[in-house]
Design a protein around this motif. Structure first.
Motif, PDB file in Angstrom:
ATOM      1  N   SER A 122      44.654  44.972  33.044  1.00 28.36           N
ATOM      2  CA  SER A 122      44.864  46.448  32.574  1.00 28.36           C
ATOM      3  C   SER A 122      46.267  46.862  31.926  1.00 28.36           C
ATOM      4  O   SER A 122      46.716  45.753  31.643  1.00 28.36           O
ATOM      5  N   ASP A 123      46.781  47.672  31.934  1.00 22.16           N
ATOM      6  CA  ASP A 123      47.829  47.997  31.261  1.00 22.16           C
ATOM      7  C   ASP A 123      49.074  47.742  32.284  1.00 22.16           C
ATOM      8  O   ASP A 123      50.331  48.203  31.891  1.00 22.16           O
ATOM      9  N   GLU A 124      48.802  47.813  33.438  1.00 23.02           N
ATOM     10  CA  GLU A 124      49.915  47.487  34.754  1.00 23.02           C
ATOM     11  C   GLU A 124      49.339  46.528  35.527  1.00 23.02           C
ATOM     12  O   GLU A 124      48.360  46.092  35.661  1.00 23.02           O
ATOM     13  N   ARG A 125      50.580  45.811  36.189  1.00 21.14           N
ATOM     14  CA  ARG A 125      50.312  45.045  37.253  1.00 21.14           C
ATOM     15  C   ARG A 125      50.398  45.478  38.720  1.00 21.14           C
ATOM     16  O   ARG A 125      50.952  46.826  38.748  1.00 21.14           O
ATOM     17  N   GLY A 126      49.775  45.241  39.439  1.00 30.89           N
ATOM     18  CA  GLY A 126      49.602  46.029  40.722  1.00 30.89           C
ATOM     19  C   GLY A 126      48.264  45.918  41.342  1.00 30.89           C
ATOM     20  O   GLY A 126      47.471  45.054  41.288  1.00 30.89           O
ATOM     21  N   THR A 127      47.904  47.214  41.919  1.00 31.49           N
ATOM     22  CA  THR A 127      46.613  47.323  42.385  1.00 31.49           C
ATOM     23  C   THR A 127      45.772  48.550  41.892  1.00 31.49           C
ATOM     24  O   THR A 127      46.564  49.582  41.317  1.00 31.49           O
ATOM     25  N   ALA A 128      44.465  48.607  41.722  1.00 35.44           N
ATOM     26  CA  ALA A 128      44.052  50.062  41.059  1.00 35.44           C
ATOM     27  C   ALA A 128      42.616  50.196  41.992  1.00 35.44           C
ATOM     28  O   ALA A 128      41.936  49.340  42.479  1.00 35.44           O
ATOM     29  N   THR A 129      42.208  51.339  41.768  1.00 35.72           N
ATOM     30  CA  THR A 129      40.819  51.811  42.269  1.00 35.72           C
ATOM     31  C   THR A 129      39.683  51.281  41.328  1.00 35.72           C
ATOM     32  O   THR A 129      39.814  51.541  40.095  1.00 35.72           O
ATOM     33  N   SER A 152      28.116  47.990  35.492  1.00 40.50           N
ATOM     34  CA  SER A 152      28.915  49.063  35.039  1.00 40.50           C
ATOM     35  C   SER A 152      30.078  49.563  35.637  1.00 40.50           C
ATOM     36  O   SER A 152      30.453  50.584  35.552  1.00 40.50           O
ATOM     37  N   SER A 153      30.448  48.752  36.562  1.00 41.82           N
ATOM     38  CA  SER A 153      31.612  48.986  37.695  1.00 41.82           C
ATOM     39  C   SER A 153      32.852  49.063  36.410  1.00 41.82           C
ATOM     40  O   SER A 153      33.015  48.391  35.586  1.00 41.82           O
ATOM     41  N   SER A 154      33.825  49.806  36.886  1.00 44.09           N
ATOM     42  CA  SER A 154      35.087  50.170  35.956  1.00 44.09           C
ATOM     43  C   SER A 154      36.421  50.708  36.799  1.00 44.09           C
ATOM     44  O   SER A 154      36.161  51.073  37.862  1.00 44.09           O
ATOM     45  N   LEU A 155      37.565  50.511  36.062  1.00 48.07           N
ATOM     46  CA  LEU A 155      38.615  51.111  36.405  1.00 48.07           C
ATOM     47  C   LEU A 155      38.731  52.504  36.420  1.00 48.07           C
ATOM     48  O   LEU A 155      39.560  53.406  37.003  1.00 48.07           O
ATOM     49  N   LEU A 156      37.819  53.106  35.445  1.00 48.71           N
ATOM     50  CA  LEU A 156      37.607  54.361  35.448  1.00 48.71           C
ATOM     51  C   LEU A 156      36.576  55.061  36.215  1.00 48.71           C
ATOM     52  O   LEU A 156      35.368  54.511  36.317  1.00 48.71           O
ATOM     53  N   PRO A 157      36.915  56.141  36.403  1.00 47.62           N
ATOM     54  CA  PRO A 157      35.602  57.089  37.193  1.00 47.62           C
ATOM     55  C   PRO A 157      34.519  57.180  36.164  1.00 47.62           C
ATOM     56  O   PRO A 157      34.629  57.534  35.004  1.00 47.62           O
ATOM     57  N   PRO A 158      33.296  57.166  36.947  1.00 50.10           N
ATOM     58  CA  PRO A 158      32.049  57.586  36.171  1.00 50.10           C
ATOM     59  C   PRO A 158      31.999  58.800  35.340  1.00 50.10           C
ATOM     60  O   PRO A 158      32.360  59.863  36.237  1.00 50.10           O
ATOM     61  N   GLY A 159      31.545  58.968  34.155  1.00 53.20           N
ATOM     62  CA  GLY A 159      31.688  60.175  33.423  1.00 53.20           C
ATOM     63  C   GLY A 159      30.239  60.563  33.217  1.00 53.20           C
ATOM     64  O   GLY A 159      29.301  60.800  34.053  1.00 53.20           O
ATOM     65  N   GLU A 160      29.618  60.409  31.881  1.00 51.60           N
ATOM     66  CA  GLU A 160      28.254  60.555  31.470  1.00 51.60           C
ATOM     67  C   GLU A 160      27.494  59.511  31.645  1.00 51.60           C
ATOM     68  O   GLU A 160      26.130  59.564  31.461  1.00 51.60           O
ATOM     69  N   GLU A 175      39.765  48.642  46.227  1.00 47.89           N
ATOM     70  CA  GLU A 175      41.073  48.051  45.628  1.00 47.89           C
ATOM     71  C   GLU A 175      40.843  47.077  45.074  1.00 47.89           C
ATOM     72  O   GLU A 175      40.538  45.945  45.671  1.00 47.89           O
ATOM     73  N   VAL A 176      41.302  46.670  43.753  1.00 48.87           N
ATOM     74  CA  VAL A 176      41.305  45.497  43.287  1.00 48.87           C
ATOM     75  C   VAL A 176      42.891  44.993  42.678  1.00 48.87           C
ATOM     76  O   VAL A 176      43.498  46.061  42.408  1.00 48.87           O
ATOM     77  N   LYS A 177      43.014  44.005  42.535  1.00 48.63           N
ATOM     78  CA  LYS A 177      44.274  43.377  41.803  1.00 48.63           C
ATOM     79  C   LYS A 177      44.144  43.242  40.393  1.00 48.63           C
ATOM     80  O   LYS A 177      43.285  43.075  39.889  1.00 48.63           O
ATOM     81  N   THR A 178      45.383  43.872  39.784  1.00 50.46           N
ATOM     82  CA  THR A 178      45.273  44.157  38.419  1.00 50.46           C
ATOM     83  C   THR A 178      46.548  43.205  37.873  1.00 50.46           C
ATOM     84  O   THR A 178      47.600  43.011  38.451  1.00 50.46           O
ATOM     85  N   ASP A 179      46.510  43.049  36.557  1.00 53.30           N
ATOM     86  CA  ASP A 179      47.566  42.245  35.900  1.00 53.30           C
ATOM     87  C   ASP A 179      47.286  42.673  34.531  1.00 53.30           C
ATOM     88  O   ASP A 179      46.410  43.281  33.943  1.00 53.30           O
ATOM     89  N   THR A 180      48.458  42.139  33.724  1.00 56.27           N
ATOM     90  CA  THR A 180      48.166  42.622  32.161  1.00 56.27           C
ATOM     91  C   THR A 180      48.022  41.155  31.615  1.00 56.27           C
ATOM     92  O   THR A 180      48.655  40.468  31.991  1.00 56.27           O
TER      93      THR A 180
END
Length: 272
Positions: A122-129, A152-160, A175-180
């Motif tokens: 992602s664009d940040e290190r840490g954790t994310a939903t 179809s899983s994503s760091l972004l909430p589902p839209g359309e 919650e998942v671990k993120t890195d750049t």
């Protein structure tokens, strides 16, 4: 990956002229009958959709550095391993169930070039939903050979996305671990990437922003692109193309339909 699969199963694709390889003739339009059941082995054995372009860019025996970001169950990592036997492939998949399948499949196919990492770039290190998808079309049930719902899983909430695929469900968030990309590569002494294959369901720009200056050392990127906001806050095709061009890439292939598809971008001077 889901819309990419739908195009493959339906035999629908659209390309623009590429200075690397000649455009293939437009294939048949959307079929009226239900799509056939796909199997993992059939997918792995099928040709890469950018095989011609990659053959022009890279020697098949070259020691390429390939990043498969959003690897799901590892099928594309295995395909790249088979196409480029001397490559080093880094596969990223944050969903634990997918990672378990990925490791089993990599072992089963003897793809020793693939190393898997249970993180989300992602664009940040840490954790994310991480919003977890599930489900299956009525006429294409999931089985041990293929899971339609886990792609179809994503760091972004589902839209359309559920408007276009009503059978998809997003009943779980973890919650998942993120890195750049920049940090991951710096920690491992990776100073360039030959090819990025990216399928992260709307979070592509996040990954690219996380590359920082390393993005200038990437030769080619094959990534999923949308024309409609399948996920909340995702950039659409015009924004993604403008960003890629601002970073010195040229679009060489376009399979984007009214909803979704893929772009292949190549650095203007891939030999640099």
């Amino acid at each position: 990956m889901l819309d990419r699969l739908w195009q493959k199963l339906r035999g629908q694709t659209r390309t623009t002229q590429s200075p690397i390889a000649a455009t293939r003739p437009e294939e048949a339009p959307l079929a009226a009958e239900p799509a056939p059941q796909i199997t993992r082995d059939a997918y792995i054995q099928s040709p890469l959709p950018i095989a011609e372009e990659l053959a022009q860019l890279f020697q098949l025996d070259a020691p390429l550095v390939i990043f498969d970001i959003g690897s799901c169950e590892g099928e594309d990592s295995i395909r790249y391993a088979r196409s480029f036997p001397n490559s080093r492939i880094y596969a990223f998949e944050p969903l634990p169930a997918n990672m378990a399948t990925l490791k089993r499949q990599v072992a089963a196919y003897g793809a020793t070039q693939v190393e898997a990492f249970p993180i989300a770039l992602s664009d940040e290190r840490g954790t994310a939903t991480f919003y977890v998808s599930s489900g299956a079309p009525e006429h294409l049930p999931n089985n041990e050979n293929w899971d339609y719902g886990n792609k179809s899983s994503s760091l972004l909430p589902p839209g359309e996305v559920t408007d276009h695929h009503p059978w998809l469900k997003f009943d779980q968030a973890i919650e998942v671990k993120t890195d750049t990309l920049a940090n991951f590569c710096d920690a491992r002494g990776i100073d360039h990437i030959d090819l990025i294959h990216m399928d992260v369901q709307g979070a592509e720009l996040k990954v690219l922003l996380g590359a920082g200056a390393l993005l200038q050392q990437v030769k080619a990127i094959w990534l999923e692109i949308e024309n409609v906001p399948l996920y909340e806050g995702q950039p659409l095709a015009p924004e993604m193309q403008a960003f890629m061009e601002s970073q010195g890439f040229v679009k060489h292939k376009d399979t984007v339909s009214e909803i979704s598809g893929d772009h292949l971008y190549v650095r203007k001077d891939p030999a640099a």
